[in-house]
Write an enzyme that holds these catalytic residues in place. Sequence first.
Site, PDB file in Angstrom:
ATOM      1  N   PRO A 152       0.821  -1.207   0.000  1.00 49.13           N
ATOM      2  CA  PRO A 152       0.000   0.000   0.000  1.00 49.13           C
ATOM      3  C   PRO A 152       0.855   1.257   0.000  1.00 49.13           C
ATOM      4  O   PRO A 152       2.075   1.212   0.182  1.00 49.13           O
ATOM      5  CB  PRO A 152      -0.771  -0.134   1.312  1.00 49.13           C
ATOM      6  CG  PRO A 152       0.241  -0.770   2.232  1.00 49.13           C
ATOM      7  CD  PRO A 152       1.039  -1.716   1.375  1.00 49.13           C
ATOM      8  N   TRP A 153       0.168   2.397  -0.134  1.00 49.93           N
ATOM      9  CA  TRP A 153       0.898   3.658  -0.195  1.00 49.93           C
ATOM     10  C   TRP A 153       1.123   4.294   1.165  1.00 49.93           C
ATOM     11  O   TRP A 153       1.879   5.251   1.284  1.00 49.93           O
ATOM     12  CB  TRP A 153       0.190   4.656  -1.107  1.00 49.93           C
ATOM     13  CG  TRP A 153      -1.287   4.787  -0.979  1.00 49.93           C
ATOM     14  CD1 TRP A 153      -2.233   4.267  -1.814  1.00 49.93           C
ATOM     15  CD2 TRP A 153      -2.024   5.514   0.020  1.00 49.93           C
ATOM     16  NE1 TRP A 153      -3.490   4.605  -1.389  1.00 49.93           N
ATOM     17  CE2 TRP A 153      -3.399   5.371  -0.266  1.00 49.93           C
ATOM     18  CE3 TRP A 153      -1.639   6.264   1.138  1.00 49.93           C
ATOM     19  CZ2 TRP A 153      -4.389   5.959   0.514  1.00 49.93           C
ATOM     20  CZ3 TRP A 153      -2.622   6.845   1.927  1.00 49.93           C
ATOM     21  CH2 TRP A 153      -3.978   6.688   1.609  1.00 49.93           C
ATOM     22  N   LYS A 177       5.051  -5.494  -6.117  1.00 52.65           N
ATOM     23  CA  LYS A 177       4.464  -4.344  -6.808  1.00 52.65           C
ATOM     24  C   LYS A 177       4.132  -3.274  -5.770  1.00 52.65           C
ATOM     25  O   LYS A 177       3.157  -3.385  -5.028  1.00 52.65           O
ATOM     26  CB  LYS A 177       3.195  -4.730  -7.552  1.00 52.65           C
ATOM     27  CG  LYS A 177       2.582  -3.530  -8.314  1.00 52.65           C
ATOM     28  CD  LYS A 177       1.086  -3.620  -8.362  1.00 52.65           C
ATOM     29  CE  LYS A 177       0.447  -2.322  -8.815  1.00 52.65           C
ATOM     30  NZ  LYS A 177       0.699  -1.172  -7.944  1.00 52.65           N
ATOM     31  N   PRO A 178       4.949  -2.226  -5.681  1.00 53.16           N
ATOM     32  CA  PRO A 178       4.612  -1.131  -4.760  1.00 53.16           C
ATOM     33  C   PRO A 178       3.443  -0.314  -5.280  1.00 53.16           C
ATOM     34  O   PRO A 178       3.161  -0.301  -6.487  1.00 53.16           O
ATOM     35  CB  PRO A 178       5.903  -0.304  -4.717  1.00 53.16           C
ATOM     36  CG  PRO A 178       6.605  -0.612  -5.994  1.00 53.16           C
ATOM     37  CD  PRO A 178       6.214  -1.995  -6.396  1.00 53.16           C
ATOM     38  N   GLU A 180       1.329   2.648  -6.714  1.00 50.85           N
ATOM     39  CA  GLU A 180       1.757   3.575  -7.756  1.00 50.85           C
ATOM     40  C   GLU A 180       2.110   4.955  -7.212  1.00 50.85           C
ATOM     41  O   GLU A 180       2.954   5.661  -7.777  1.00 50.85           O
ATOM     42  CB  GLU A 180       0.691   3.687  -8.852  1.00 50.85           C
ATOM     43  CG  GLU A 180      -0.725   3.863  -8.378  1.00 50.85           C
ATOM     44  CD  GLU A 180      -1.483   2.552  -8.246  1.00 50.85           C
ATOM     45  OE1 GLU A 180      -2.662   2.541  -8.609  1.00 50.85           O
ATOM     46  OE2 GLU A 180      -0.919   1.552  -7.752  1.00 50.85           O
ATOM     47  N   ASP A 214      -3.467  -6.878 -11.289  1.00 54.90           N
ATOM     48  CA  ASP A 214      -4.426  -7.837 -11.819  1.00 54.90           C
ATOM     49  C   ASP A 214      -3.728  -8.992 -12.527  1.00 54.90           C
ATOM     50  O   ASP A 214      -4.107 -10.163 -12.369  1.00 54.90           O
ATOM     51  CB  ASP A 214      -5.363  -7.108 -12.787  1.00 54.90           C
ATOM     52  CG  ASP A 214      -6.547  -7.951 -13.208  1.00 54.90           C
ATOM     53  OD1 ASP A 214      -7.263  -8.438 -12.324  1.00 54.90           O
ATOM     54  OD2 ASP A 214      -6.750  -8.118 -14.426  1.00 54.90           O
ATOM     55  N   ILE A 231     -10.812  -3.084   1.270  1.00 53.64           N
ATOM     56  CA  ILE A 231     -11.672  -4.266   1.232  1.00 53.64           C
ATOM     57  C   ILE A 231     -12.097  -4.609  -0.188  1.00 53.64           C
ATOM     58  O   ILE A 231     -12.047  -5.783  -0.595  1.00 53.64           O
ATOM     59  CB  ILE A 231     -12.909  -4.061   2.121  1.00 53.64           C
ATOM     60  CG1 ILE A 231     -12.525  -4.167   3.605  1.00 53.64           C
ATOM     61  CG2 ILE A 231     -14.000  -5.076   1.807  1.00 53.64           C
ATOM     62  CD1 ILE A 231     -13.677  -3.920   4.556  1.00 53.64           C
ATOM     63  N   THR A 233     -10.721  -3.955  -3.088  1.00 49.96           N
ATOM     64  CA  THR A 233      -9.607  -4.522  -3.847  1.00 49.96           C
ATOM     65  C   THR A 233      -9.334  -5.949  -3.405  1.00 49.96           C
ATOM     66  O   THR A 233      -9.086  -6.839  -4.227  1.00 49.96           O
ATOM     67  CB  THR A 233      -8.343  -3.663  -3.666  1.00 49.96           C
ATOM     68  OG1 THR A 233      -8.608  -2.337  -4.123  1.00 49.96           O
ATOM     69  CG2 THR A 233      -7.177  -4.234  -4.459  1.00 49.96           C
ATOM     70  N   CYS A 285      -4.834   1.614   8.730  1.00 47.81           N
ATOM     71  CA  CYS A 285      -6.027   0.774   8.874  1.00 47.81           C
ATOM     72  C   CYS A 285      -6.297   0.394  10.318  1.00 47.81           C
ATOM     73  O   CYS A 285      -7.370  -0.139  10.627  1.00 47.81           O
ATOM     74  CB  CYS A 285      -5.915  -0.472   8.000  1.00 47.81           C
ATOM     75  SG  CYS A 285      -4.351  -1.337   8.138  1.00 47.81           S
ATOM     76  N   GLU A 383     -14.657   3.150   6.268  1.00 50.44           N
ATOM     77  CA  GLU A 383     -13.306   3.630   6.538  1.00 50.44           C
ATOM     78  C   GLU A 383     -13.046   4.938   5.798  1.00 50.44           C
ATOM     79  O   GLU A 383     -13.105   4.996   4.572  1.00 50.44           O
ATOM     80  CB  GLU A 383     -12.281   2.575   6.105  1.00 50.44           C
ATOM     81  CG  GLU A 383     -10.850   2.921   6.475  1.00 50.44           C
ATOM     82  CD  GLU A 383      -9.884   1.790   6.152  1.00 50.44           C
ATOM     83  OE1 GLU A 383      -8.979   1.559   6.970  1.00 50.44           O
ATOM     84  OE2 GLU A 383     -10.041   1.156   5.100  1.00 50.44           O
TER      85      GLU A 383
END
Length: 482
Positions: A152-153, A177-178, A180, A214, A231, A233, A285, A383
């Site tokens: 996540p970012w 995969k970081p 974006e 994906d 959630i 995603t 989170c 959230e």
Amino acid sequence: MAVTVAQHKNLVGGEWVDALDGQTMEVLNPATGEVIAEVPRCSDADVERAVDAARKAWDEWQTKTPKDRMELLLALANVMEENAEELWQLESQNVGKPAAIAVDEIPFSVDNLRFFAGAARNLEGKSAGEYVEGYTSIIRREPLGIVAGITPWNYPLMMVVWKLGPALAAGNVQILKPAEQTPLTTLRFFELAQEVLPPGVVQVITGDGVPVGDSLVKHQDIRLVSLTGDIETGKTIARNAADSLKRVHLELGGKAPMVVLDDADPAAVAAAIKVGGYWNTGQDCTASSRIIVHEGVYDDVLAESVKAVEAMKVADPAEGDDVDMGPLISAEQRDRVLGFLERAVDAKATVVTGGGTVGDRGFFVQPTVVTDVHQDSEIVQKEVFGPVVTMQRCSSDDEAVAMANGVRYGLAASVFSEHVGRALKVAARLDFGTVWVNEHLFPLSSEMPHGGFKESGYGKDMSIYSMEEYTRIKHVAVKLAS
């Protein structure tokens, strides 16, 4: 003064490469809105290239001993520790973290790598034995092969470590995969670590969730995908992963309650809210976004909390070490948070403090406290992922537990009481994967698991429990000589 735009490449097969079609994407400093870097914008073809490189590396890596894996993780930990200042400064710039927050993450990440270095040599398994006459049964714990991590970012470097440590300790090769928005510390860390990292054991590819994330989820040769994200995603990934029956590890959103009983100290609670609700601009989170307070201390807790929140300094982290809170990650996220507040006010909620933006550049929202909300309000049930805390009244421990559990999330919670026995009784009834008593957010420990219940996902980060995600069990039966 012109901003230097750094150019980055991806790590594939031990080489630094551009996207196959040459496309790039911009990375911003959220405190200023300025472009600070460009990274490859990858496609399905880049995922295939990364998988090919991982497959080649796997042929040799799977023969390595636990000692070899331990030594690699220790070397990676040393690289991070030796370059701590560069990494935390880059993290601060790319994510908008105040210095104190960015600095704090590096020692814990180093410790996490060292923990998994030790764990690599301590995988548990059942003893061999004779369970059928004439045969000896052996249980093998094996790595899965190629695994993917989607980070996540909000905590880009720390989440890479949470996925990298157990994956490599268990003997897998990995594609990362970081996010974006925040790929820079991940790329820089592996640049610094290139001399100690065997080619192809880790690939780092950048790009959008679709197509890159994906494609990772759908690839037949990837045996596990670990996501830290929201959630929706997570649900999409679980559905797509079902086609190849790959494992999925999901650490998803949260709506953490802070349950304040009538014997709690209002000043101590307010100090905890200032940290738990607004750490990393509330983009956490496990943030204490719902404060459920017994009516006997409600007014005092609210007054103390507003005082603490209004004393916070909100600014570009580059302005100094005394900044308490930075920006949100993007204009989109800022507008999303403001939308929650606008709809809450329309529904008759009260913004006691905050609620607006800060300055004329960057993506800032004031630390905000909202009252007069109902249990079924959107701002209570969904959230927000920003610097917004709601405060609700309760009249008993039973009502507090019911309100706390009355959301679809189950990641983290906390209880505040002067009587530990009473707090533990409440903690046992809270349907959350982590419950703190008289604290919120801290402490974190590499030895203790982190993960949620309900729609906050499944599987554990950190601890020896996470190794279960990245290994498989094989039964080998040996016929004895007659």
